[in-house]
Design a protein around this motif. Structure first.
Motif, PDB file in Angstrom:
ATOM      1  N   LEU A 161      -5.829  28.234  28.545  1.00  0.00           N
ATOM      2  CA  LEU A 161      -4.618  29.270  28.470  1.00  0.00           C
ATOM      3  C   LEU A 161      -5.550  30.310  28.859  1.00  0.00           C
ATOM      4  CD1 LEU A 161      -1.870  27.739  28.904  1.00  0.00           C
ATOM      5  CD2 LEU A 161      -1.088  28.976  26.774  1.00  0.00           C
ATOM      6  N   GLU A 162      -6.206  30.549  28.326  1.00  0.00           N
ATOM      7  CA  GLU A 162      -6.662  31.946  28.224  1.00  0.00           C
ATOM      8  C   GLU A 162      -7.569  32.624  29.724  1.00  0.00           C
ATOM      9  OE1 GLU A 162      -7.405  33.668  23.200  1.00  0.00           O
ATOM     10  OE2 GLU A 162      -8.827  31.899  24.083  1.00  0.00           O
TER      11      GLU A 162
ATOM     12  N   ARG B  79      15.821  15.655   8.969  1.00  0.00           N
ATOM     13  CA  ARG B  79      15.552  15.084   7.603  1.00  0.00           C
ATOM     14  C   ARG B  79      13.781  15.235   8.145  1.00  0.00           C
ATOM     15  NH1 ARG B  79      13.530   9.195  10.197  1.00  0.00           N
ATOM     16  NH2 ARG B  79      12.146   8.774   8.624  1.00  0.00           N
TER      17      ARG B  79
ATOM     18  N   LYS C  29       0.355  -2.142   6.656  1.00  0.00           N
ATOM     19  CA  LYS C  29      -0.640  -0.847   6.840  1.00  0.00           C
ATOM     20  C   LYS C  29       0.803  -0.249   5.708  1.00  0.00           C
ATOM     21  CE  LYS C  29      -1.537  -0.199  11.080  1.00  0.00           C
ATOM     22  NZ  LYS C  29      -1.174   0.785  12.697  1.00  0.00           N
ATOM     23  N   ASP C  30      -0.129   1.842   5.275  1.00  0.00           N
ATOM     24  CA  ASP C  30       1.421   1.916   5.000  1.00  0.00           C
ATOM     25  C   ASP C  30       1.899   2.557   5.054  1.00  0.00           C
ATOM     26  OD1 ASP C  30       2.181   4.232   3.211  1.00  0.00           O
ATOM     27  OD2 ASP C  30       0.844   5.433   2.561  1.00  0.00           O
ATOM     28  N   ALA C  31       2.926   2.024   5.828  1.00  0.00           N
ATOM     29  CA  ALA C  31       4.586   2.650   7.062  1.00  0.00           C
ATOM     30  C   ALA C  31       5.936   2.076   6.748  1.00  0.00           C
ATOM     31  CB  ALA C  31       3.534   2.161   8.133  1.00  0.00           C
ATOM     32  N   HIS C  32       6.401   2.333   6.659  1.00  0.00           N
ATOM     33  CA  HIS C  32       8.376   1.844   6.965  1.00  0.00           C
ATOM     34  C   HIS C  32       7.494   0.864   8.153  1.00  0.00           C
ATOM     35  CE1 HIS C  32       9.188   3.380   3.542  1.00  0.00           C
ATOM     36  NE2 HIS C  32       9.173   5.257   4.059  1.00  0.00           N
TER      37      HIS C  32
ATOM     38  N   THR D 125      -9.858  29.545  25.265  1.00  0.00           N
ATOM     39  CA  THR D 125      -8.627  28.657  25.825  1.00  0.00           C
ATOM     40  C   THR D 125      -8.260  28.510  27.286  1.00  0.00           C
ATOM     41  OG1 THR D 125      -6.920  29.088  25.416  1.00  0.00           O
ATOM     42  CG2 THR D 125      -8.330  28.411  23.013  1.00  0.00           C
TER      43      THR D 125
ATOM     44  N   VAL E 164      12.832   7.203   4.557  1.00  0.00           N
ATOM     45  CA  VAL E 164      13.217   5.631   5.468  1.00  0.00           C
ATOM     46  C   VAL E 164      13.264   5.239   6.884  1.00  0.00           C
ATOM     47  CG1 VAL E 164      14.660   4.280   4.441  1.00  0.00           C
ATOM     48  CG2 VAL E 164      12.450   3.226   5.511  1.00  0.00           C
ATOM     49  N   ASN E 165      14.658   6.278   6.619  1.00  0.00           N
ATOM     50  CA  ASN E 165      15.951   6.869   7.395  1.00  0.00           C
ATOM     51  C   ASN E 165      16.187   8.470   7.588  1.00  0.00           C
ATOM     52  OD1 ASN E 165      17.732   6.817   5.774  1.00  0.00           O
ATOM     53  ND2 ASN E 165      17.966   4.737   5.927  1.00  0.00           N
ATOM     54  N   GLN E 166      17.022   8.970   8.403  1.00  0.00           N
ATOM     55  CA  GLN E 166      17.410   9.989   8.059  1.00  0.00           C
ATOM     56  C   GLN E 166      19.386  10.148   7.489  1.00  0.00           C
ATOM     57  OE1 GLN E 166      16.793   8.432  10.828  1.00  0.00           O
ATOM     58  NE2 GLN E 166      17.685   8.943  12.765  1.00  0.00           N
TER      59      GLN E 166
ATOM     60  N   GLY F 184      -4.006  30.005  22.699  1.00  0.00           N
ATOM     61  CA  GLY F 184      -3.710  29.471  23.508  1.00  0.00           C
ATOM     62  C   GLY F 184      -3.554  27.796  23.337  1.00  0.00           C
TER      63      GLY F 184
ATOM     64  N   MET G 115       1.040  18.049  10.574  1.00  0.00           N
ATOM     65  CA  MET G 115       1.242  17.838  12.245  1.00  0.00           C
ATOM     66  C   MET G 115      -0.305  17.809  12.556  1.00  0.00           C
ATOM     67  SD  MET G 115       4.456  19.429  14.404  1.00  0.00           S
ATOM     68  CE  MET G 115       4.384  17.455  15.119  1.00  0.00           C
TER      69      MET G 115
ATOM     70  N   TRP H 137       8.979  10.187  14.243  1.00  0.00           N
ATOM     71  CA  TRP H 137       9.804  11.048  15.376  1.00  0.00           C
ATOM     72  C   TRP H 137       8.813  12.149  16.134  1.00  0.00           C
ATOM     73  CZ3 TRP H 137       8.532  15.616  13.047  1.00  0.00           C
ATOM     74  CH2 TRP H 137       9.282  16.187  11.322  1.00  0.00           C
ATOM     75  N   TRP H 138       7.961  12.550  15.008  1.00  0.00           N
ATOM     76  CA  TRP H 138       6.928  13.668  15.718  1.00  0.00           C
ATOM     77  C   TRP H 138       5.565  12.853  16.580  1.00  0.00           C
ATOM     78  CZ3 TRP H 138       6.178  10.988  10.727  1.00  0.00           C
ATOM     79  CH2 TRP H 138       5.652  10.584  10.867  1.00  0.00           C
ATOM     80  N   LYS H 139       5.820  12.151  17.229  1.00  0.00           N
ATOM     81  CA  LYS H 139       4.643  11.670  18.455  1.00  0.00           C
ATOM     82  C   LYS H 139       5.469  11.177  19.068  1.00  0.00           C
ATOM     83  CE  LYS H 139       2.817   7.254  15.444  1.00  0.00           C
ATOM     84  NZ  LYS H 139       1.727   7.256  15.055  1.00  0.00           N
TER      85      LYS H 139
ATOM     86  N   PRO I 239      -4.604  19.021  24.059  1.00  0.00           N
ATOM     87  CA  PRO I 239      -4.680  20.762  24.761  1.00  0.00           C
ATOM     88  C   PRO I 239      -5.299  21.746  23.804  1.00  0.00           C
ATOM     89  CG  PRO I 239      -2.851  19.727  23.442  1.00  0.00           C
ATOM     90  CD  PRO I 239      -3.894  19.424  23.212  1.00  0.00           C
ATOM     91  N   PHE I 240      -7.151  21.249  23.712  1.00  0.00           N
ATOM     92  CA  PHE I 240      -7.244  22.416  22.781  1.00  0.00           C
ATOM     93  C   PHE I 240      -8.885  22.786  23.585  1.00  0.00           C
ATOM     94  CE2 PHE I 240      -4.776  20.348  19.395  1.00  0.00           C
ATOM     95  CZ  PHE I 240      -4.118  20.867  19.255  1.00  0.00           C
TER      96      PHE I 240
ATOM     97  N   ALA J 226      13.794   4.274  10.783  1.00  0.00           N
ATOM     98  CA  ALA J 226      12.887   4.919  11.634  1.00  0.00           C
ATOM     99  C   ALA J 226      12.364   6.130  10.853  1.00  0.00           C
ATOM    100  CB  ALA J 226      14.620   5.905  12.305  1.00  0.00           C
ATOM    101  N   GLY J 227      11.509   6.131  12.220  1.00  0.00           N
ATOM    102  CA  GLY J 227      10.366   6.477  11.859  1.00  0.00           C
ATOM    103  C   GLY J 227       9.279   7.282  13.128  1.00  0.00           C
TER     104      GLY J 227
ATOM    105  N   GLN K 263     -12.145  24.794  25.225  1.00  0.00           N
ATOM    106  CA  GLN K 263     -12.094  25.813  25.014  1.00  0.00           C
ATOM    107  C   GLN K 263     -13.916  25.380  25.772  1.00  0.00           C
ATOM    108  OE1 GLN K 263     -13.511  25.681  21.123  1.00  0.00           O
ATOM    109  NE2 GLN K 263     -12.046  28.268  20.910  1.00  0.00           N
TER     110      GLN K 263
ATOM    111  N   GLY L 103       2.843   7.829   5.108  1.00  0.00           N
ATOM    112  CA  GLY L 103       3.322   6.417   5.530  1.00  0.00           C
ATOM    113  C   GLY L 103       4.769   6.320   4.533  1.00  0.00           C
ATOM    114  N   ARG L 104       4.205   6.024   2.885  1.00  0.00           N
ATOM    115  CA  ARG L 104       5.282   5.661   2.610  1.00  0.00           C
ATOM    116  C   ARG L 104       5.807   6.589   2.131  1.00  0.00           C
ATOM    117  NH1 ARG L 104       3.385   0.554   2.427  1.00  0.00           N
ATOM    118  NH2 ARG L 104       5.103  -0.998   3.446  1.00  0.00           N
TER     119      ARG L 104
ATOM    120  N   PRO M 130       0.894  -1.191  -0.103  1.00  0.00           N
ATOM    121  CA  PRO M 130       0.276  -0.298   0.079  1.00  0.00           C
ATOM    122  C   PRO M 130       0.987   0.930   0.223  1.00  0.00           C
ATOM    123  CG  PRO M 130      -0.167  -1.168   1.976  1.00  0.00           C
ATOM    124  CD  PRO M 130       0.419  -2.011   0.721  1.00  0.00           C
TER     125      PRO M 130
ATOM    126  N   LYS N 265       6.687  20.751  19.627  1.00  0.00           N
ATOM    127  CA  LYS N 265       7.585  19.898  18.556  1.00  0.00           C
ATOM    128  C   LYS N 265       7.034  20.698  17.327  1.00  0.00           C
ATOM    129  CE  LYS N 265      10.003  17.684  16.279  1.00  0.00           C
ATOM    130  NZ  LYS N 265      11.564  17.120  16.617  1.00  0.00           N
TER     131      LYS N 265
END
Lengths: 1068, 499
Positions: free
Chosen positions: B61-62, A222, B382-385, B59, A246-248, A491, A457, B456-458, B38-39, B453-454, B41, A241-242, A85, A501
């Motif tokens: 924070l406000e 990366r 899955k569409d993932a590395h 929010t 795949v790496n840095q 907020g 994100m 990285w944002w979570k 954290p959203f 590696a992957g 309201q 996904g793909r 996929p 991040k």
């Protein structure tokens, strides 16, 4: 065999969303790694190579030039197999090409131009075999990494197909010019392809070369590439996904790392250095030639220019009956022509002269600005309008022998169609491949970064729009104006890992290129040869082409350009000239405008709303102090209210001397002739040059070099050398040490920001013309300025109110009378008034407006709302109710007020059957009540953005009087320091970079404009009121000095008002 | 008999619901937040909070700018309970109650025609209603009118708590001064009336019907009637909550599954009869068992299609309980069914033959009982590395049977599930030897590392290195395997063996 490794396949962020580092970052890392050379190969272009080259030169790294070229004939690039996929979309394979020689570079540029221009719109495009055949000379081809044709052929048809593809490349580029490329990023499939590639190289006798297919400078980047990939594919990181890497491992590796990776293939590493040796071409060897101008037989460009200049001198100076001046001018022109001839610039002057001549023949107002106004040749050729001899301007500021840089001529044209006409003339005159606009690199900034990273994100659009609206765009960045603070105000909890991040990525992608736009008017011209210098491509605007470099890149590489800048005020002056001739019966000659004392009195009062360059708050605050009396005062006025003189602390000394509060002194008596006109305070760049020439016997070109050395903050070394020379010159002339220090201090503090006198003079001419038209022909000027919006400092609502205060009667929009633009009408008493045009009905399309006017002129006035609907079938309910709401239908029969009109049009747009009609009978008037004042104002502002009726504050005056709120005109009667209260509609907000966080509000009431100063503390406390409220009430001490009035706000609060859609002009 | 309706309206319902049980906060500024952290309201607030400057949609924070304010989180469960209590209260005055609530406001209308003998005059009924709602801890507005919609409009337009009673025939006059906001206008209608300067119901009601229709069409006829208090309404009373549930407390604890199934069968009969009377089938059944020792045990069975086949249900429940038996004797049990549509699936004439759904359900249930709940179905990549990233999806009949078979020799890989952790000796960042299944191997050849590696944002970021190894054991046996190093956990594992 050497120990060196040269990276020959790197892409920067100029591969738009396929690379994550700036070329500068790549070259910096290459220098850190002691890499002696490096190649930049961006996707389908050389967008980043100019800046790559410039910085590489500084670091002593050789910058090889090349590009990854998409070739449609080589099939699609590698994609994951169908059973996995994935969301990859087919794209043509790309071959990396390196320029071995200048011919190779020219071929690359021509090839890119060929396939980019084949497209009808702005897009990537792809080359074909035919393009490669035509332009393969001097280029070296690598077989590429995963984006290349070898990888996809191997997967598609195995080794046999890969051999076939490689052989094709060999046939196209020659056996010595094809290298089989090997990359190792720790991927299984890649190694399988590498082994096959090695076998193919052995079989075909081709050399192998190692590269790292670099996409970013450091491994950490990366993350940015992954974010860019998500943006490019309109998805988010979670669902990419793909598509993601795949790496840095695609960072710029050092030689040791690469040698370790290719320990089994040392030749592949050694070949990088060998290949680098073959790449002789660098961008300093562009081969750019000066544009040629076609001259009649028997003439050279120099002789032709000489003739045109001689004619011009006689025309310009002959009429002045001043033999001395004419002789002086002829001498100066002769001196300039000698230098122009020596430097070979005649073609450039003729090209600009030809363009100016075209504009004149086609009634396009044109005027040169900038340092060109220092040149007597430019004046003689009618490129500029300022007499450099009469004003004693300094030619060296424009052109000097030692400068090593082309002259720069900027032309101001009326913005809009006329300017486009001039641009199209250049395309037509020099051919599609002979001229193009310079690019403008659009980069990620606070708002765009937050929005796009946020999308990647997976933040929801609502949250993101809330954030974008809060990212500060003020010019002055205070301590609190960080992206982090914007997040807090929106907020967001920046301590939260995900948001942290998000913030970090937003900051990291700041200033990375997003896409290529076009510059506002910089044109590069090169007789039919431009595509050999830099690739051209289509712009998003039809009929325009752009080069792949921006104006700084062009300047760095010595490519000459002409700036065709659109200036709204030029359009206003052009329109005013026509209107004055039509309605006043007094033709005005722009070149011979009289010096009118009434105009200067108006300027002295700072009554300058709408006037060019002198209408801003800061200008208004200084006009009464500077008290301009003659044209040269206006030149100073235009130059002085700039960040430069303000930061250089030149503004106040001049003003104090002007007001006779301080004695006029000079650093040295020999400088009196140089600084006399500016009361001993150096204000202009030309004065700096003359100071150096006077006190230290510098030549003109040495003085210009000094200016540039001071101007460039980094050239300390050169500056030191020049300072030694300056001091020795001054010592020779008998200046003592203290005077020397004083003069050097003067030069260094001001040179960074000084303004060219010639430029100020050109602008002052336009400023004077605008003031003259406003004072003498208010109806024509107001009409012209309203027809050329948006422009200037004030919104149309303010311009209308100002014109009314000056006695101009302004009639509202009326479907029975109004044209599309605003027009001048003649009252029965012989006075001129102005009628608002249909263009001010917000949301009314021009074709509908034209249809109304055409029906009116063909079949007479409209009888009723029904008649209007019937005769202009294009009119929909929305437009009709808009016209009714703003009172534009009030003059139709049977309509007594705006709601009457609304009632009638609502019926007219829904014709009913005869039965219902009969049943209802004929209703005479509507049951709706007339709009209240408040409703009428609200309808005016929301429907037209302005009101021609009374100012909203007028209706609240009694109430405000009871609250002891003064009008802006009453403020003048109060003394400095008195505590006052004022209220108004905010028309402009400004937070200048030079004002240390202070904010200036201009607020208008029915009597005029009042200025308010907001301290940074008050802003922090009342951020929302200051930045958002439409009507405010302020209290504080009055500052009344030299006729300049400000209220220094101690308190500010929103004034509860109608729900009016009043818009202010906020300067960021 | 004249019609009479009483409308009960509770504003800021999320806030009032929470304050019911927290009377000490009544006089303080309180705001209710909703949304995922954290959203969060502000969704509801009291007047004291408004006076302080707090606004809806601020929010979290406000909100920190208002340290004196009390911040509570929205509770949908408490709202549901309060909602049910208010409906029950309304139901005690008349069996005919219509619910008109929305997300932020509770609103119900009670048909009180003919209740005079029970509750006295409408006035008295209103007082009594108000008293009861106060007893429930909420401040309600009550309006009584002969017209259903007029009652709602009056309650909406009536600021504060209290009763508004309109004599029959006086609706139009009573409504006249109310703002147009009390009726639900579309954005376009609201814009039009604002343009016309029509701001009250009286102004709208006074416009001529034909003139209105000529301008904004037939839809405005209803609006005009609403404004005049003349709009008719077809009353739709809420029905008593339909719950397919049976519960039984056992006389003595049961341990045997067969005995339990006998009881379940009896309860199922009841449920199926009730479901059939409403022409619905059973989509799922949840069995809740109260066990000895105060613990409980719940199981849910959900076949492919809703049905009322008692035998099938019993079999499925049997298999499920067999796979997940209760850990103690059963003291009480309840059976709750979710109703579902009885409609059948229409199969295509040329569709491939598929197993009969009921039998397939039984078979799948048998398999699940053996392999585990989430382990039956088809694995979908899955569409993932990430290595081995797949999900289990229910079996579906493929749309077309085009399975491509590529020829050629392929290497067989035996994936280890789960991978086996090994001890590895590393030299020069390369594995040199390892112990696998109690045997030491020396690496003869190593290919790699293959790195990936992957994410990285979570928080779940991962980073792996893999080697393909040819290794020789001390007994001279050969092993070809795939060795993985998890860089985040610093762990080595044998992932697969190559044949």
């Amino acid at each position: 065999m050497t120990d060196e490794y040269i990276e020959l396949h790197a892409a920067s962020a100029f591969s738009f969303l396929e690379g994550a580092s700036l070329p500068e970052d790549l070259i910096q890392r290459a220098a850190t790694l002691n890499m002696p050379a490096m190649a930049l190969l961006d996707r389908n272009g050389v967008y980043g190579s100019a800046r790559f080259h410039t910085l590489a030169h500084k670091y002593g790294v050789r910058a090889h030039v090349g590009a990854e070229i998409a070739v449609s004939s080589l099939g699609n690039r590698l994609m994951p197999p169908a059973w996995l996929p994935h969301q990859h979309t087919p794209e043509p394979a790309r071959i990396p090409l390196l320029c071995a020689s200048r011919a190779g570079y020219q071929n690359l540029c021509q090839m890119i131009t060929r396939f980019k221009m084949r497209e009808t719109t702005k897009c990537e495009g792809a080359a074909t075999f035919e393009d490669l055949e035509n332009f393969s000379g001097g280029l070296i081809c690598l077989t590429g990494g995963e984006e290349g044709p070898l990888a996809s052929a191997l997967v598609r048809g195995g080794e046999s197909e890969a051999i076939e593809v490689t052989e094709k490349l060999v046939r196209l580029f020659g056996p010595k010019n094809v290298y089989v490329e090997l990359q190792r990023h720790g991927e299984r499939e890649e190694e399988w392809r590498n082994q096959a590639a090695i076998r193919i190289a052995q079989r075909l006798g081709l050399p192998v070369v190692a590269t790292n297919g670099v996409r970013y400078a450091n491994a950490y980047d990366r993350e940015i590439l992954d974010v860019f990939t998500s943006i490019r594919h309109h998805t988010d990181l979670e669902h990419a996904g793909r598509l993601l890497t795949v790496n840095q491992q695609r960072y710029l590796r050092n030689a040791q790392e690469m040698k370790d990776r290719f320990s089994d293939l040392p030749l592949a590493i050694a070949n990088t250095a060998a290949l680098s040796q073959r790449l002789e071409f660098e961008l300093n060897d562009l081969g750019y030639e000066f544009p040629r101008y076609p001259v009649p037989q028997g003439d050279t460009m120099d002789s032709f220019l000489r003739k045109r200049s001689a004619e011009g001198v006689l025309k310009r100076y002959g009429s002045k009956q001043n033999h001395g001046l004419l002789e002086k001018a002829q001498k100066q022109v002769e001196r300039e022509l000698a230098l122009i001839e020596k430097l070979g610039f005649a073609g450039y002057f003729l090209i600009v002269w030809d363009l100016v001549d075209y504009c004149k023949r086609n009634d396009i107002l044109v005027q040169g600005r900038g340092s060109a106004a220092n040149s007597a040749v430019c004046y003689a050729l009618e490129i500029t309008a300022v007499d450099p001899i009469g004003m004693e301007l300094l030619f060296e500021r424009f052109l000097s022998e030692s400068r090593g840089e082309w002259p720069d001529i900027d032309l101001d044209l009326p913005s809009g169609d006329k300017r486009e006409q001039a641009i199209q003339y250049i395309y037509q005159r020099y051919g599609e491949l002979g001229a193009a606009i310079t690019a403008n690199v659009i980069t990620y900034r606070g708002k765009s970064a937050a929005r796009e990273v946020g999308k990647a994100m997976s933040f929801d659009p609502e949250t993101l729009s809330r954030l974008s609206s809060l990212v500060s765009q003020w010019e002055w960045k205070g301590k609190t104006d960080t992206l982090e603070n914007s997040f807090l105000h929106a907020g967001f909890d920046v301590e939260h890992a995900h948001i942290h991040k998000f913030l970090e990525l937003c900051m990291r992608i700041q200033d990375l290129p997003r896409h290529l736009g076009q510059h506002s008017g910089g044109m590069v011209i090169c007789q039919g040869q431009l595509d050999r210098v830099v690739p051209l491509e289509r712009s998003s605007m039809p009929g325009r082409t752009v080069v792949q470099w921006d104006k700084e890149d062009c300047a760095d590489l010595g490519i000459i350009k002409v700036d065709l800048l659109g200036l709204g005020m030029m359009s206003v002056i052009q329109d005013s000239l026509v209107l004055v001739a039509q309605h006043y019966g007094e033709p005005v000659d722009l070149a011979q405008l009289p010096q009118d004392p009434v105009v200067y009195e108006t300027l002295q009062r700072a009554d300058t709303v709408g006037m060019f360059q002198v209408e801003s708050r800061a200008q208004m605050a200084s006009l009464p102090r500077n008290h301009p009396e003659i044209f040269y005062d206006l030149v100073v006025q235009v130059a002085i209210i700039r960040p430069g003189p303000i930061v250089g602390k030149m503004m106040h000394p001049y003003m104090r001397r002007r007001q006779k509060k301080e004695a006029v002194t000079y650093p040295h008596p020999s400088l009196i002739p140089v600084l006399k006109r500016t009361l001993g305070v150096p204000l202009f760049q030309e004065q700096l040059l003359r100071m150096a020439m006077t006190v230290a016997d510098f030549s003109g070109s040495e003085a210009e070099e000094l200016r540039r050395a001071v101007g460039m903050r980094r050239s300390w070394q050169r500056m030191e050398q020049l300072e030694v020379k300056l001091r020795s010159g001054m010592t020779k002339n008998g200046l003592d040490a203290a005077t020397q220090d004083n003069i050097i201090q003067n030069i260094t503090s001001f040179a960074l920001y000084g303004f060219p006198e010639s430029h100020a003079a050109s602008f002052a001419l336009i400023a004077y013309a605008s003031a003259y038209f406003k004072v003498r022909y208010l109806a024509a000027f107001t009409c012209a300025i309203l027809n050329n919006q948006p422009m200037g400092f004030y919104m149309p609502a303010v311009l209308v109110k100002d014109a009314q205060r000056h006695g101009l009667r302004i009639h509202p929009i009326d479907v029975q009378v109004s044209q599309w633009p605003c027009t001048i009408e003649h009252e029965s008493n012989g006075e001129r008034s102005m009628r608002m045009g249909l263009m001010y009905a917000k949301g009314l399309r021009q074709d509908i407006g034209e249809a109304i006017i055409s029906s009116r002129s063909q079949s007479g006035l409209f009888h009723s709302a029904e008649d209007l609907t019937r005769r202009v079938p294009l009119l929909q309910r929305k437009e009709l109710t808009l016209l009714a709401r703003i009172g534009a239908l009030n003059s139709l029969n049977g309509i007594h007020h705006r709601r009457d009109a609304v009632w009638q049009v609502e019926e007219a747009v829904r014709p009913v059957g005869p039965l219902l009609k009969q049943q209802r009978g004929h209703q005479v008037s509507s049951p709706l009540r007339q709009m209240s004042t408040e409703e009428r104002l609200s309808a005016d502002y929301s429907g037209t953005g302005l009101t021609v009726g009374r100012h909203p504050l007028h209706y609240r005056r009694l109430e405000l009087q009871a609250m002891k709120v003064l009008t802006s005109s009453e403020l003048r009667n109060y003394k400095h320091g008195e505590y006052v209260r004022a209220a108004g509609c905010v028309i402009a907000r400004q937070r200048p970079g030079t004002a240390k966080g202070f904010i200036f509000l201009s607020m208008e009431d029915e009597t005029g404009i009042a200025n308010v100063i907001i301290t940074p503390d008050l802003y922090e406390r009342e951020r929302v009121v200051v930045s958002r409220s439409k009507f405010v009430l302020v209290e504080g001490a009055l500052q009344n000095q030299d006729g300049v009035i400000h209220v220094k706000a101690a308190r500010i609060k929103p004034l509860a008002f109608h729900n009016l859609e009043v818009r202010s002009h906020d300067f960021h | 008999m004249t019609t009479r309706y009483a409308c009960v309206l509770v504003r800021e319902f999320p806030l009032q619901t929470l304050l019911r049980m927290r009377s000490e906060l009544q006089s303080r500024p309180v705001a209710v937040l909703q949304g995922e952290p954290p959203f969060e309201q502000v969704c509801s607030l009291n007047m004291t909070a408004r006076t302080l400057g707090i606004e809806p949609e601020m929010t979290k924070l406000e909100m920190e700018m208002f340290p004196t304010a009390v911040v509570l989180s929205r509770s949908l469960k408490e709202e549901a309970a309060a909602h049910a209590a208010l409906l029950e209260c309304a139901g005690s005055f008349s069996p005919r109650v219509e619910d008109q609530s929305n997300d932020s406001c509770f609103c119900c209308v009670i048909d009180i025609a003919g209740t005079e003998k029970l509750f006295g005059s409408p006035d008295a009924l209103g007082e009594s209603l108000l008293k009861q709602t106060r007893a429930l801890g909420v401040r309600a507005s009550i309006a009584i009118s002969s017209n259903f919609h007029a009652a709602i409009c009056l309650a909406r337009g009536h600021s504060g708590a209290g009763i508004r009673l309109v004599p029959s025939g006086m609706e139009s006059a009573a409504l006249a001064s109310l703002s147009l906001d009390v009726i639900d206008l579309s954005l376009e209608q609201a814009e039009t009336f604002s343009l016309w300067g029509i701001t009250t119901l009286g102004e709208l009601g006074n416009l001529q019907e034909t003139e209105l229709i000529a301008r904004i069409g037939q839809a405005c006829k209803e609006l005009r009637l609403l404004a005049r208090g003349e709009s008719p309404h077809l009353f739709t009373p809420i029905e008593p909550f339909f719950l397919l549930e049976e519960r039984m407390d056992l006389d003595s604890p049961v341990e045997l599954l067969d005995s339990l199934l006998f009881i379940v069968g009896v309860m199922l009969d009841q449920i199926i009869v009730r479901a059939q009377s409403r022409i619905v089938a059973l989509a799922s059944i949840t069995i809740h068992l109260d066990l000895e020792g105060g613990i409980s045990h719940s199981r849910t069975v959900r076949p492919a299609l809703p049905n009322t086949d008692r035998k099938l249900w019993l079999k499925l429940i049997h298999l499920d309980l067999q796979a997940h038996p209760p850990q103690a004797a059963i003291q009480a049990l309840s059976v709750r069914a979710q109703p579902g549509s009885t409609s059948k699936v229409q199969l295509g004439l040329f569709s491939p033959q598929v197993p009969e759904p009921m039998r397939l359900d039984v078979t799948l249930a048998r398999i699940r009982a053996i392999v585990g709940e989430n382990c039956a179905g088809q694995a979908v990549l899955k569409d993932a590395h990430r290595q081995d990233s797949f999900r289990i999806e229910p079996f579906v009949v493929p749309a077309s049977a085009t399975m491509q078979q590529t020829g050629g020799q392929r290497l067989a890989v035996r994936m280890m599930r789960p991978p086996e952790t090994v001890m590895v000796t590393v030299r020069d960042r390369q594995p040199k030897s390892f112990v696998f299944r109690e045997k030491r191997y020396t690496v003869e050849r190593a290919y790699g590392p293959w790195s990936s590696a992957g994410d990285w944002w979570k928080p779940g970021l991962w980073s792996l290195e893999q080697w393909d190894l040819v290794a020789r054991g001390h007994d001279h046996s050969w092993l070809c395997c795939c060795l993985t190093r998890d860089l985040m956990l610093e762990q080595w594992q044998i992932e697969a063996l190559y044949d």
